[in-house]
Write a protein that holds these residues in place. Structure first.
Motif, mmCIF file in Angstrom:
data_model
loop_
_atom_site.group_PDB
_atom_site.id
_atom_site.type_symbol
_atom_site.label_atom_id
_atom_site.label_comp_id
_atom_site.label_asym_id
_atom_site.label_seq_id
_atom_site.Cartn_x
_atom_site.Cartn_y
_atom_site.Cartn_z
ATOM 1 N N ARG A 1 0.941 -0.775 0.238
ATOM 2 C CA ARG A 1 -0.031 0.664 0.656
ATOM 3 C C ARG A 1 0.669 1.298 0.018
ATOM 4 N NH1 ARG A 1 -2.375 -1.140 4.145
ATOM 5 N NH2 ARG A 1 -4.605 -1.910 3.604
ATOM 6 N N ASP A 2 2.085 1.494 0.661
ATOM 7 C CA ASP A 2 2.397 2.236 1.218
ATOM 8 C C ASP A 2 3.028 2.962 -0.740
ATOM 9 O OD1 ASP A 2 2.843 2.673 3.494
ATOM 10 O OD2 ASP A 2 4.165 1.271 4.233
ATOM 11 N N PHE B 1 2.119 2.450 -3.178
ATOM 12 C CA PHE B 1 0.777 3.211 -4.353
ATOM 13 C C PHE B 1 0.591 4.102 -3.647
ATOM 14 C CE2 PHE B 1 -4.422 3.313 -4.031
ATOM 15 C CZ PHE B 1 -3.910 3.152 -5.200
ATOM 16 N N GLU B 2 0.677 4.596 -2.690
ATOM 17 C CA GLU B 2 0.088 5.787 -2.436
ATOM 18 C C GLU B 2 1.359 6.563 -3.057
ATOM 19 O OE1 GLU B 2 0.258 5.164 1.953
ATOM 20 O OE2 GLU B 2 -1.604 4.232 2.693
ATOM 21 N N ASP B 3 2.218 6.294 -3.695
ATOM 22 C CA ASP B 3 3.485 6.917 -4.104
ATOM 23 C C ASP B 3 3.732 7.295 -5.215
ATOM 24 O OD1 ASP B 3 4.706 7.978 -1.138
ATOM 25 O OD2 ASP B 3 5.835 6.215 -1.837
ATOM 26 N N VAL C 1 -8.032 -0.932 -0.471
ATOM 27 C CA VAL C 1 -6.749 0.585 -0.759
ATOM 28 C C VAL C 1 -7.641 2.190 -1.766
ATOM 29 C CG1 VAL C 1 -4.597 -0.484 -1.578
ATOM 30 C CG2 VAL C 1 -7.292 -0.294 -3.292
ATOM 31 N N GLU C 2 -7.582 2.962 -0.912
ATOM 32 C CA GLU C 2 -7.858 4.341 -1.384
ATOM 33 C C GLU C 2 -8.014 4.645 -2.543
ATOM 34 O OE1 GLU C 2 -12.000 4.973 -0.486
ATOM 35 O OE2 GLU C 2 -11.263 2.947 1.223
ATOM 36 N N SER C 3 -8.402 5.365 -3.890
ATOM 37 C CA SER C 3 -8.180 5.793 -5.166
ATOM 38 C C SER C 3 -9.214 6.916 -5.408
ATOM 39 C CB SER C 3 -7.526 4.356 -6.258
ATOM 40 O OG SER C 3 -7.361 5.624 -6.887
#
Length: 679
Positions: free
Chosen positions: A431-432, A434-436, A451-453
């Protein structure tokens, strides 16, 4: 009150705004009666918690948006008194409860823990004793000590690890484990352990497989609670092996933080836990295992007759999986994989080839490789083989987030490419990362974790069933209609078919329709013929001529050329391969299997057989006397595997092989082949 099956139903339902009864029944393999029973349980529990019920109208189940949000964010807090634990899981809970006991425990303790009768608790204990026997430990009772576990400290821990892994694979599994901690007033230790681990891993930039990291943290928390731990016993050789690993310094430091009075041996144990959980391993960490990865790939090439195109990529990815697997096998750390049986069932030929290809790993470790481990390696190779079979389109970019390890992510990517061949996919593992990634860099996300998007996110399983695939296709097409290739649904087809005929197996029909309509079939490779379908009267022949090795390959492949299954340039390519690579086609016992890459002139899957009365010297070398040539023309990475697996089995049977070499007609060879297929 929820039981685990009804809670699983709630979890599945809340993934959708609405879903048909037939869809959810097939998804969870429920009968209509079971669905009705479980739905009543769910609605009763929801009502007791002042939550909206799930409604049914015209065979559709409607799920309130607020309820979906609660389950999605894990906000639906489950109290131990609100769910019933299954018989199977009660035994593992009793083990963990006793594993961390603070005082002697009796059957009465188990009754209170589980909320069951005396006789039920005794039955659960009996079941646990049977489980313990398989793990080299004993679950005993004495007046002085109550129920307790005997055996080596490492064996006790192995069963504790397996118990945790098993429970986490079940609905409400984490809640069940926390129940054991709560019963001894130690639930806060889990939170504390998680904080220590997360902080240390972040500071030192250590990346672990998310699902296995969760398992590890829980197990370490249980060990921190457990009183009366006995001394671990590592040999000097094992200690030296662990000390050579770059991660050992972190194992030592984490051990000091987690077990301040644990002694030196806990450093080795924590190091093992880190090694078997690593997501990315540097190549400098273990040069010996890098070499082992090469040997396994070579064995796989030899066994499947599949030349690996991007060997460097496969070696890197295999190495990342091999390091944790190696230390799991060496130290007999349990690996729980719910998909093992399904992988073995759905990919039987590939499973057997991978099993044989892991012989270097078995030799290095001196231990038998479990089917669970083989299953993960099969996912790894299966995903790699499928990865090159689809062309990409720049129209949509998909991001795959899989926290279950490299092999799982490769297999998931292969399945998604099969379902959505026009989407260009990229993989990340947590997840980390992905957030980048800016949202502008992708159009859609497929993830095994929440996950949020701002872009559409689809939660998927690592290994998708046919029904899973249909739901996913349906949901994706709702968001991206331009991907749609059909103008009707599977349900519509099912209704038409059922109106005009009797359907004996609705689930099987449903799955086959999904496969037919939505899955990107490989037109050349979907059929996997038997060996007897490829080696026929027309493709089996004999010669009394004295041939050199090149002429023997030309003669052996002649039936394939005449039937236009291969072009003449394919024969030239087979000969050139031997000249460049060596006598690799000699598999032993006087048998050679010439082959080349499909793109070098294969039109159709085929095999041909030549028996030479006078042995042929391959590359003119006396060490490579050949009297049977079996030419293989593979069209892709899969279609020939069943026939090749059957051929391998027959050639490995000395009695059948002698019969084939003694045969004088094609009919006799075919009869022996069919005999071998039925063995």
């Amino acid at each position: 009150m929820f039981d685990q099956r009804s809670y699983k139903l709630l979890e599945e339902l809340t993934k959708h705004e609405k879903i048909t009864k037939q869809e959810i029944m097939m998804q969870l393999n429920l009968s209509e009666r079971q669905l009705q029973y479980d739905l009543e349980k769910v609605n009763f529990a929801l009502t007791n918690n002042d939550l909206p019920e799930i409604k049914i109208s015209n065979q559709l189940l409607f799920i309130d948006k607020a309820l979906r949000s609660l389950v999605k964010t894990n906000y639906l807090d489950m109290n131990a008194n609100q769910f019933i634990i299954s018989e199977q899981d009660r035994a593992y809970l009793i083990y963990l409860y006793t594993f961390i006991r603070k005082e002697p425990v009796s059957n009465y303790h188990f009754q209170l823990l589980l909320g069951v009768s005396k006789n039920t608790a005794l039955t659960d204990v009996k079941r646990l004793k049977e489980i313990c026997d398989k793990w080299k430990v004993k679950f005993l009772y004495t007046r002085l000590d109550g129920y307790h576990i005997t055996g080596t400290e490492m064996d006790k821990r192995r069963l504790a690890i397996f118990s945790v892994n098993h429970l986490l694979s079940q609905p409400l599994g984490e809640e069940i484990i926390i129940l054991a901690l709560k019963s001894w007033g130690k639930a806060e230790i889990l939170v504390e352990t998680q904080q220590i681990m997360n902080q240390y891993l972040e500071i030192n930039e250590i990346s672990l497989v998310k699902s296995r990291k969760t398992e590890m943290i829980i197990h370490l928390a249980l060990l921190r609670v457990r009183a009366g731990k006995e001394k671990l016993s590592f040999t000097n050789l094992e200690k030296q092996m662990l000390e050579r690993q770059s991660i050992f310094k972190h194992g030592k430091e984490l051990s000091r933080k987690l077990f301040p009075e644990g002694g030196e041996d806990e450093s080795y144990f924590v190091t093992i836990q880190l090694l078997v959980t690593l997501e990315i391993v540097t190549s400098q960490a273990s040069p010996e295992l890098e070499k082992l990865a090469e040997q396994i790939i070579e064995e796989f090439e030899k066994n499947t007759l599949l030349p690996i195109e991007d060997k460097a990529f496969l070696k890197r990815s295999l190495y990342n999986h091999l390091v944790p697997a190696f230390f799991r096998i060496i130290f007999e750390i349990p690996l729980f994989n719910q998909l093992s049986e399904r992988i073995k069932r759905e990919y039987p030929d590939l499973f057997q080839f991978v099993k044989r290809s892991l012989s270097p790993l078995a030799l290095w470790t001196g231990k038998e490789i479990s089917e669970t481990e083989i299953g993960f390696f099969t996912m790894h190779f299966g995903g790699y083989l499928d990865s090159g079979n689809n062309l990409h389109s720049e129209k949509l970019t998909g991001l795959i987030i899989c926290s279950n390890g490299l092999s799982s992510s490769i297999m998931l990517e292969a399945q998604l490419k099969e379902l959505f061949p026009t989407i260009r996919f990229s993989r990340i593992h947590n997840r980390d990362r992905f957030e980048d990634i800016p949202a502008a860099n992708y159009d859609v996300v497929f993830s095994t974790i929440k996950v949020e998007s701002v872009k559409p996110v689809f939660i998927v399983k690592t290994l998708l069933s046919q029904v899973d695939k249909y739901y996913l296709i349906r949901d994706v097409l709702q968001k991206f209609p331009r991907l749609d290739r059909q103008i009707f649904t599977v349900e519509q087809l099912m209704e038409v078919i059922k109106r005009h005929t009797e359907v004996k197996d609705e689930n099987q029909l449903y799955s086959e329709l999904v496969n037919l309509l939505y899955i990107q079939n490989k037109s050349k490779g979907m059929n996997k013929p038997m060996l007897s379908e490829l080696l026929t009267k027309d493709t089996i022949h004999f010669t009394d001529e004295k041939l050199d090795w090149k002429d023997a390959i030309i003669e052996a492949s002649q039936p394939l050329v005449e039937s236009n299954k291969v072009q003449r340039k394919y024969v030239d390519s087979m000969i050139r391969n031997v000249e460049e690579v060596g006598a690799y086609i000699h598999i032993g016992k006087g048998i050679a299997i010439p082959h080349a890459r499909p793109e070098n002139g294969v039109n159709q899957l085929g095999m041909s057989f030549l028996r030479t009365k006078t042995p042929v010297l391959l590359l003119d070398q006396a060490d490579h006397k050949i009297d049977i040539f079996i030419c293989l023309a593979a069209i892709d990475s899969e279609a020939h595997l069943k026939a090749l697996a059957q051929l391998t089995k027959i050639l490995g049977d000395n009695e059948l092989l002698e019969a084939i070499k003694a045969a004088e007609t094609a009919e006799q060879v075919i009869e022996i082949i069919k005999m071998g297929e039925n063995k």
